[in-house]
Design a protein around this motif. Structure first.
Motif, PDB file in Angstrom:
ATOM      1  N   LEU A  74       0.830  -1.207   0.000  1.00  0.00           N
ATOM      2  CA  LEU A  74       0.000   0.000   0.000  1.00  0.00           C
ATOM      3  C   LEU A  74       0.866   1.259   0.000  1.00  0.00           C
ATOM      4  CD1 LEU A  74      -2.895  -0.970   2.430  1.00  0.00           C
ATOM      5  CD2 LEU A  74      -3.017  -0.634  -0.030  1.00  0.00           C
ATOM      6  N   HIS A  75       1.956   1.256   0.756  1.00  0.00           N
ATOM      7  CA  HIS A  75       2.843   2.422   0.786  1.00  0.00           C
ATOM      8  C   HIS A  75       3.516   2.624  -0.568  1.00  0.00           C
ATOM      9  CE1 HIS A  75       2.249   3.248   4.974  1.00  0.00           C
ATOM     10  NE2 HIS A  75       2.560   2.002   5.293  1.00  0.00           N
ATOM     11  N   CYS A  76       3.862   1.531  -1.232  1.00  0.00           N
ATOM     12  CA  CYS A  76       4.456   1.640  -2.571  1.00  0.00           C
ATOM     13  C   CYS A  76       3.456   2.259  -3.542  1.00  0.00           C
ATOM     14  CB  CYS A  76       4.897   0.269  -3.077  1.00  0.00           C
ATOM     15  SG  CYS A  76       6.313  -0.398  -2.195  1.00  0.00           S
ATOM     16  N   HIS A  77       2.199   1.841  -3.445  1.00  0.00           N
ATOM     17  CA  HIS A  77       1.170   2.414  -4.312  1.00  0.00           C
ATOM     18  C   HIS A  77       0.963   3.896  -4.012  1.00  0.00           C
ATOM     19  CE1 HIS A  77      -0.095  -1.019  -6.606  1.00  0.00           C
ATOM     20  NE2 HIS A  77      -0.226  -1.752  -5.513  1.00  0.00           N
ATOM     21  N   GLU A  78       1.018   4.278  -2.744  1.00  0.00           N
ATOM     22  CA  GLU A  78       0.887   5.694  -2.377  1.00  0.00           C
ATOM     23  C   GLU A  78       2.028   6.505  -2.986  1.00  0.00           C
ATOM     24  OE1 GLU A  78       0.708   6.078   1.857  1.00  0.00           O
ATOM     25  OE2 GLU A  78      -1.110   4.871   2.014  1.00  0.00           O
ATOM     26  N   GLU A  79       3.233   5.959  -2.902  1.00  0.00           N
ATOM     27  CA  GLU A  79       4.385   6.654  -3.471  1.00  0.00           C
ATOM     28  C   GLU A  79       4.249   6.795  -4.978  1.00  0.00           C
ATOM     29  OE1 GLU A  79       9.164   5.963  -4.113  1.00  0.00           O
ATOM     30  OE2 GLU A  79       8.151   4.844  -2.536  1.00  0.00           O
ATOM     31  N   ARG A  80       3.835   5.729  -5.654  1.00  0.00           N
ATOM     32  CA  ARG A  80       3.655   5.789  -7.106  1.00  0.00           C
ATOM     33  C   ARG A  80       2.590   6.808  -7.492  1.00  0.00           C
ATOM     34  NH1 ARG A  80       3.337  -0.074  -6.809  1.00  0.00           N
ATOM     35  NH2 ARG A  80       5.483  -0.723  -6.678  1.00  0.00           N
ATOM     36  N   HIS A 130       6.958  14.186 -15.225  1.00  0.00           N
ATOM     37  CA  HIS A 130       8.107  14.189 -16.126  1.00  0.00           C
ATOM     38  C   HIS A 130       9.177  13.171 -15.711  1.00  0.00           C
ATOM     39  CE1 HIS A 130       9.098  16.853 -12.839  1.00  0.00           C
ATOM     40  NE2 HIS A 130      10.379  16.795 -13.173  1.00  0.00           N
ATOM     41  N   LEU A 131       9.061  12.602 -14.511  1.00  0.00           N
ATOM     42  CA  LEU A 131      10.041  11.633 -14.018  1.00  0.00           C
ATOM     43  C   LEU A 131       9.527  10.200 -13.989  1.00  0.00           C
ATOM     44  CD1 LEU A 131      11.419  13.657 -10.968  1.00  0.00           C
ATOM     45  CD2 LEU A 131      12.476  13.393 -13.208  1.00  0.00           C
ATOM     46  N   VAL A 132       8.224  10.008 -14.251  1.00  0.00           N
ATOM     47  CA  VAL A 132       7.597   8.698 -14.041  1.00  0.00           C
ATOM     48  C   VAL A 132       6.803   8.271 -15.275  1.00  0.00           C
ATOM     49  CG1 VAL A 132       5.967   7.419 -12.587  1.00  0.00           C
ATOM     50  CG2 VAL A 132       7.372   9.211 -11.584  1.00  0.00           C
ATOM     51  N   TYR A 133       6.811   6.973 -15.538  1.00  0.00           N
ATOM     52  CA  TYR A 133       5.928   6.426 -16.574  1.00  0.00           C
ATOM     53  C   TYR A 133       5.486   5.032 -16.135  1.00  0.00           C
ATOM     54  CZ  TYR A 133      10.067   3.869 -18.164  1.00  0.00           C
ATOM     55  OH  TYR A 133      11.172   3.064 -18.225  1.00  0.00           O
ATOM     56  N   TRP A 134       4.406   4.561 -16.737  1.00  0.00           N
ATOM     57  CA  TRP A 134       3.881   3.229 -16.407  1.00  0.00           C
ATOM     58  C   TRP A 134       4.556   2.194 -17.285  1.00  0.00           C
ATOM     59  CZ3 TRP A 134       1.596   2.640 -12.055  1.00  0.00           C
ATOM     60  CH2 TRP A 134       0.871   3.685 -11.488  1.00  0.00           C
ATOM     61  N   LEU A 135       5.102   1.184 -16.660  1.00  0.00           N
ATOM     62  CA  LEU A 135       5.817   0.118 -17.346  1.00  0.00           C
ATOM     63  C   LEU A 135       4.956  -1.143 -17.345  1.00  0.00           C
ATOM     64  CD1 LEU A 135       8.581  -0.857 -18.536  1.00  0.00           C
ATOM     65  CD2 LEU A 135       9.140  -1.579 -16.220  1.00  0.00           C
ATOM     66  N   MET A 153      -0.700 -12.522 -18.259  1.00  0.00           N
ATOM     67  CA  MET A 153      -1.331 -11.397 -17.566  1.00  0.00           C
ATOM     68  C   MET A 153      -0.397 -10.210 -17.713  1.00  0.00           C
ATOM     69  SD  MET A 153      -4.304 -11.704 -16.143  1.00  0.00           S
ATOM     70  CE  MET A 153      -4.320 -10.084 -15.422  1.00  0.00           C
ATOM     71  N   VAL A 154      -0.967  -9.055 -17.971  1.00  0.00           N
ATOM     72  CA  VAL A 154      -0.177  -7.835 -18.066  1.00  0.00           C
ATOM     73  C   VAL A 154      -0.644  -6.894 -16.968  1.00  0.00           C
ATOM     74  CG1 VAL A 154       0.466  -5.868 -19.501  1.00  0.00           C
ATOM     75  CG2 VAL A 154       0.121  -8.113 -20.549  1.00  0.00           C
ATOM     76  N   PHE A 155       0.301  -6.416 -16.166  1.00  0.00           N
ATOM     77  CA  PHE A 155      -0.014  -5.411 -15.153  1.00  0.00           C
ATOM     78  C   PHE A 155       1.012  -4.293 -15.275  1.00  0.00           C
ATOM     79  CE2 PHE A 155       3.152  -7.921 -13.047  1.00  0.00           C
ATOM     80  CZ  PHE A 155       3.760  -7.100 -12.117  1.00  0.00           C
ATOM     81  N   TYR A 156       0.778  -3.199 -14.585  1.00  0.00           N
ATOM     82  CA  TYR A 156       1.622  -2.017 -14.732  1.00  0.00           C
ATOM     83  C   TYR A 156       2.267  -1.631 -13.409  1.00  0.00           C
ATOM     84  CZ  TYR A 156      -0.374  -1.375 -19.325  1.00  0.00           C
ATOM     85  OH  TYR A 156      -0.750  -1.557 -20.627  1.00  0.00           O
ATOM     86  N   GLU A 157       3.518  -1.222 -13.508  1.00  0.00           N
ATOM     87  CA  GLU A 157       4.266  -0.712 -12.370  1.00  0.00           C
ATOM     88  C   GLU A 157       4.714   0.700 -12.702  1.00  0.00           C
ATOM     89  OE1 GLU A 157       5.270  -1.620  -9.304  1.00  0.00           O
ATOM     90  OE2 GLU A 157       4.200  -3.503  -9.379  1.00  0.00           O
ATOM     91  N   GLY A 158       4.698   1.566 -11.707  1.00  0.00           N
ATOM     92  CA  GLY A 158       5.246   2.903 -11.893  1.00  0.00           C
ATOM     93  C   GLY A 158       6.760   2.798 -11.948  1.00  0.00           C
ATOM     94  N   HIS A 159       7.348   3.389 -12.961  1.00  0.00           N
ATOM     95  CA  HIS A 159       8.795   3.306 -13.142  1.00  0.00           C
ATOM     96  C   HIS A 159       9.349   4.722 -13.230  1.00  0.00           C
ATOM     97  CE1 HIS A 159      12.538   1.411 -14.360  1.00  0.00           C
ATOM     98  NE2 HIS A 159      12.644   2.316 -15.302  1.00  0.00           N
ATOM     99  N   HIS A 160      10.433   4.970 -12.521  1.00  0.00           N
ATOM    100  CA  HIS A 160      11.057   6.276 -12.642  1.00  0.00           C
ATOM    101  C   HIS A 160      12.566   6.131 -12.685  1.00  0.00           C
ATOM    102  CE1 HIS A 160      11.590   5.909  -8.288  1.00  0.00           C
ATOM    103  NE2 HIS A 160      12.489   6.856  -8.383  1.00  0.00           N
ATOM    104  N   ASN A 161      13.183   7.146 -13.240  1.00  0.00           N
ATOM    105  CA  ASN A 161      14.623   7.185 -13.376  1.00  0.00           C
ATOM    106  C   ASN A 161      15.194   7.742 -12.076  1.00  0.00           C
ATOM    107  OD1 ASN A 161      17.259   8.167 -13.915  1.00  0.00           O
ATOM    108  ND2 ASN A 161      16.824   8.098 -16.105  1.00  0.00           N
TER     109      ASN A 161
END
Length: 149
Positions: A3-9, A18-23, A92-100
């Motif tokens: 849940l904390h990871c989802h809050e951060e994303r 500009h720093l994040v995209y869905w992978l 199954m395809v799911f998405y993760e927030g990805h940032h540099n």
């Protein structure tokens, strides 16, 4: 923790676009029941059957702020990922927030400098400086690792 990871994303995707995209991440399934059961847990052997529900629950944990997970048929999966083995049932395809990380750290450093902080590289902090009461950190004693100062 999830849940904390989802809050951060969610925070990052809303405030730092500009720093994040869905992978998208594809999880292939070659059988309906995994044998031997992962981690020795019999219930985990049924994951291929329950994966669509599990990933929808994962979407719900993010408040549905990410693109929705979905089932990719074996033909579509074979087209997009020709290296997958024969006998694929589905993916199954799911998405993760990805940032540099480097860009995020640079953005934080530039913002701190803009607000008056001293920003440096190759510095080692050796001690903290406290206020007169010893309750609040007001600075740091550092060594420049390039010059030794």
């Amino acid at each position: 923790m999830v849940l904390h990871c989802h809050e951060e994303r969610r925070f990052m995707t809303q405030r730092q676009r500009h720093l994040v995209y869905w992978l998208p991440i594809a999880v292939p399934f070659e059988s309906w029941i995994k044998k031997p059961a992962p981690f020795g847990q019999p219930l985990f052997a049924l994951f291929p059957l329950f994966a669509p529900f599990v990933f929808k629950f994962y979407d719900a944990m993010s408040g549905f702020s990410c693109p929705p997970s979905y089932i990719m048929t074996k033909d579509m999966a074979r087209t997009k990922f020709p290296q997958l083995v024969d006998g694929l049932k589905y993916s199954m395809v799911f998405y993760e927030g990805h940032h540099n990380d480097a860009r995020t750290n640079l953005a934080i450093a530039l913002t701190a400098a803009q607000k008056g902080a001293h920003v440096a590289n190759y510095i080692e902090m050796v001690d903290l400086i406290h206020d007169d009461y010893g309750h609040k950190v007001v600075g740091a004693t550092c060594i420049d690792r390039l010059s030794g100062d």
